[in-house]
Enzyme design. Sequence first.
Site, mmCIF file in Angstrom:
data_model
loop_
_atom_site.group_PDB
_atom_site.id
_atom_site.type_symbol
_atom_site.label_atom_id
_atom_site.label_comp_id
_atom_site.label_asym_id
_atom_site.label_seq_id
_atom_site.Cartn_x
_atom_site.Cartn_y
_atom_site.Cartn_z
ATOM 1 N N LYS A 293 30.172 41.900 -22.269
ATOM 2 C CA LYS A 293 30.659 42.411 -23.503
ATOM 3 C C LYS A 293 29.665 42.339 -24.765
ATOM 4 C CE LYS A 293 34.318 43.537 -24.535
ATOM 5 N NZ LYS A 293 35.598 44.397 -24.346
ATOM 6 N N HIS B 170 39.619 65.847 -36.612
ATOM 7 C CA HIS B 170 40.680 65.746 -35.633
ATOM 8 C C HIS B 170 39.904 64.702 -34.564
ATOM 9 C CE1 HIS B 170 43.359 68.536 -37.547
ATOM 10 N NE2 HIS B 170 42.196 69.418 -37.508
ATOM 11 N N GLU C 228 34.836 44.809 -37.173
ATOM 12 C CA GLU C 228 36.104 44.684 -36.916
ATOM 13 C C GLU C 228 36.713 43.660 -37.793
ATOM 14 O OE1 GLU C 228 37.112 44.798 -32.318
ATOM 15 O OE2 GLU C 228 35.351 43.711 -32.683
ATOM 16 N N SER D 295 32.000 38.093 -25.031
ATOM 17 C CA SER D 295 33.424 37.392 -24.613
ATOM 18 C C SER D 295 33.181 36.206 -24.048
ATOM 19 C CB SER D 295 33.964 38.709 -23.907
ATOM 20 O OG SER D 295 35.090 38.013 -23.011
#
Length: 464
Positions: A289, A162, A296, A283
């Site tokens: 970043k 979980h 991804e 970024s």
Amino acid sequence: MNDQSSSEKLWGGRFTGDTNAFVEAFTASVNFDKRLYKHDIRGSIAHATMLTKVGVLSEDDCASIVSGLETIQSEIESDQFQWSIKLEDVHMNIEHRLTQLIGEVGKKLHTGRSRNDQVATDIRLYLRDELDLIIELCQRLQANLINKAEQEANTIMPGFTHLQVAQPITFGHHMLAWNEMLERDKARLRDCRKRVNQLPLGSAALAGTTFPIDREYSAELLGFDSICVNSLDAVSDRDFAVEFCAAASLMLVHMSRFSEEIILWASAQFDFIDLPDAYCTGSSIMPQKKNPDVPELVRGKTGRIIGHLMSLLTLIKSQPLAYNKDNQEDKEPLFDTVDNLKGCLFAFGDMVPEILPKRDSLYQAAKQGFSTATDLADYLVRKGLPFRDAHEVVGKAVKYGVDHQLDLSEMSLQTLQGYSDKISQDVFDVLTLEGSVAARNHPGGTAPEQVKKAVIAARDKLEL
Ligand code: ARG
């Protein structure tokens, strides 16, 4: 582009009017099926060789067809071949060029054959080659996962259920979980290959041919395990491509889980791993970043591949026997699945050795969330308490820990004994993370000793 009127089309005999220019472009597939050229040529050479063996073509005819086809292959590979959408597809482009090169004899190649069995054969040859490459790329990724598992067999990290800390595990054990998924995915691809590797050629348009062909011989020349036994089925079904896309989808579903974990682990909140710059981008606005682009993108490509599976299933649904032009739509989803699956496997194969677990951070994270609570319960069971009672006792101790911000291993013996008089000094052996993982020492368990054994077994299976 070659200039051709409809009467010069290879099927132009019964036509008087020109093809509408839009229709010509709309129905053409050459822009994407030209990637089958090598397989088309290989299939044609085998077909001509077979026709010669059974006496339909002369040795001379065969020799000039084969040399013409070889010339075409080198023209294509040196970028000198002129593809024409007027010639619709890869098959007719090549056949037309053959006749330009060797004259009338070129027109004999299509004896006893149709584009219907030709294209079905080409796709199977193509997919067989690609399956072999994909299986190799999968093996490479697996080998790297297994190496990482070996390096990190003793590295402790939190295991989750979980997405809440559950029990301590080893990083190596986690790597081998991914390897198992890929092992099954690879087995599915290998199984799919068996059904890909059957020969449609000889089915002709749909019913077979009046020539005395030797299909077993063609199969042998092309390395097929056997012939497709029903001509109607052979020219019309693309279930092998569906099977491949289903196996590819599941493989990517697994890789998307894998991606998701890497993305989480690389975040400042988890801080479990360092992902080298080569697999990340920055970024354009936020200078701080470092985004995990590779995982991804793999996660994102999963949707696209599942989409291709849906396209193929829907393409075949309700098609009457035998071949229908619908089937021309099988190629782009199939090709895109192949390209992207290879890309994902390649990228991950490269990336896995570069994933650097932050051992201290993993260890600290495993200490949080009372990850050795089950160990304490198991300890009490060994001291004679029924498991449910032990569960209750530990639950109370955990509540105390939450209230006082203390891990179980940080509580004093007296405090712990307040929950059960069965607890004695040896309890601290089971409350350490090392003790916890080492205790799960059976096949399939997370103990470093088991991980090391599992590494050897996994390597044996890879036949490295
Ligand atoms: N380009 C076609 C395809 O991909 C080849 C077969 C065409 N057959 C036909 N009868 N029109 O399916």
